[in-house]
Write a protein that holds these residues in place. Sequence first.
Motif, PDB file in Angstrom:
ATOM      1  N   THR A 175      39.213 -18.934 -17.658  1.00 18.80           N
ATOM      2  CA  THR A 175      38.752 -17.698 -17.570  1.00 18.80           C
ATOM      3  C   THR A 175      37.322 -17.799 -17.815  1.00 18.80           C
ATOM      4  OG1 THR A 175      40.723 -16.681 -18.155  1.00 18.80           O
ATOM      5  CG2 THR A 175      38.897 -15.298 -18.305  1.00 18.80           C
ATOM      6  N   PHE A 176      36.442 -17.252 -16.844  1.00 20.28           N
ATOM      7  CA  PHE A 176      34.984 -17.171 -16.723  1.00 20.28           C
ATOM      8  C   PHE A 176      34.497 -16.041 -16.999  1.00 20.28           C
ATOM      9  CE2 PHE A 176      36.563 -20.720 -14.297  1.00 20.28           C
ATOM     10  CZ  PHE A 176      35.741 -21.739 -14.763  1.00 20.28           C
ATOM     11  N   GLY A 177      33.520 -15.657 -18.102  1.00 17.08           N
ATOM     12  CA  GLY A 177      33.007 -14.344 -18.086  1.00 17.08           C
ATOM     13  C   GLY A 177      31.950 -14.273 -17.159  1.00 17.08           C
ATOM     14  N   VAL A 178      31.697 -13.189 -16.471  1.00 15.46           N
ATOM     15  CA  VAL A 178      30.837 -12.602 -15.298  1.00 15.46           C
ATOM     16  C   VAL A 178      29.743 -11.548 -15.917  1.00 15.46           C
ATOM     17  CG1 VAL A 178      30.644 -11.989 -13.094  1.00 15.46           C
ATOM     18  CG2 VAL A 178      32.402 -13.523 -13.604  1.00 15.46           C
ATOM     19  N   GLY A 179      28.456 -11.999 -15.457  1.00 12.86           N
ATOM     20  CA  GLY A 179      27.599 -10.581 -15.819  1.00 12.86           C
ATOM     21  C   GLY A 179      26.376 -10.789 -14.995  1.00 12.86           C
ATOM     22  N   SER A 196      46.566 -10.081 -13.233  1.00 17.41           N
ATOM     23  CA  SER A 196      45.521 -10.238 -14.415  1.00 17.41           C
ATOM     24  C   SER A 196      46.144 -10.559 -15.629  1.00 17.41           C
ATOM     25  CB  SER A 196      44.794  -8.673 -14.201  1.00 17.41           C
ATOM     26  OG  SER A 196      45.746  -7.760 -14.578  1.00 17.41           O
ATOM     27  N   ASP A 197      47.317 -11.114 -15.733  1.00 20.66           N
ATOM     28  CA  ASP A 197      47.922 -11.278 -16.929  1.00 20.66           C
ATOM     29  C   ASP A 197      47.742 -12.654 -17.366  1.00 20.66           C
ATOM     30  OD1 ASP A 197      49.518 -12.661 -15.303  1.00 20.66           O
ATOM     31  OD2 ASP A 197      51.205 -11.793 -15.606  1.00 20.66           O
ATOM     32  N   GLY A 198      47.056 -13.410 -16.774  1.00 17.71           N
ATOM     33  CA  GLY A 198      46.659 -14.746 -17.000  1.00 17.71           C
ATOM     34  C   GLY A 198      47.939 -15.883 -17.000  1.00 17.71           C
ATOM     35  N   THR A 248      39.501 -15.424 -13.523  1.00 20.05           N
ATOM     36  CA  THR A 248      40.174 -16.657 -13.788  1.00 20.05           C
ATOM     37  C   THR A 248      40.683 -17.509 -12.659  1.00 20.05           C
ATOM     38  OG1 THR A 248      41.370 -15.387 -15.630  1.00 20.05           O
ATOM     39  CG2 THR A 248      42.495 -17.279 -15.071  1.00 20.05           C
ATOM     40  N   MET A 249      40.402 -18.624 -12.969  1.00 22.17           N
ATOM     41  CA  MET A 249      40.487 -19.509 -11.525  1.00 22.17           C
ATOM     42  C   MET A 249      40.923 -21.021 -11.944  1.00 22.17           C
ATOM     43  SD  MET A 249      37.632 -20.047  -8.604  1.00 22.17           S
ATOM     44  CE  MET A 249      36.299 -20.779  -9.707  1.00 22.17           C
ATOM     45  N   GLN A 250      41.902 -21.535 -11.090  1.00 18.45           N
ATOM     46  CA  GLN A 250      42.172 -22.825 -11.262  1.00 18.45           C
ATOM     47  C   GLN A 250      41.026 -23.906 -10.440  1.00 18.45           C
ATOM     48  OE1 GLN A 250      45.922 -22.483  -9.088  1.00 18.45           O
ATOM     49  NE2 GLN A 250      46.843 -22.279 -11.079  1.00 18.45           N
TER      50      GLN A 250
END
Length: 107
Positions: free
Chosen positions: A16-20, A3-5, A85-87
């Motif tokens: 990094t994508f926000g999710v809601g 989770s550190d990027g 966060t995804m490649q």
Amino acid sequence: MTSDGDAADGGSAGDTFGVGVQVTDEEFRFVVHVPSDIDSGWSDPDSFQQRIEAVTWDVLDRRETLGRIDAVAEAGDTVTLGTVTMQPGGDVTGHTLSAPRVDGERD
């Protein structure tokens, strides 16, 4: 998952994508906030959004999370669940996902 990027090999950690979840009078809608400076390697928006949704429900209990959203949100609200966060290849390198808190709930 980290989770550190930073990716473990020192390469790019990804985007990094926000999710809601958006609440309407009739339904809940899963939403993915796409960064404006997204990597050019993303070629299929539907594919990565589906991957992010799958990762979210692998991490969070879907039924419990949606129940909590129902308890704390009203129509028109969007409840943030965190980030993924995804490649571009689909590898998840981190997340900050958590279900919303219900009033009076403790750690």
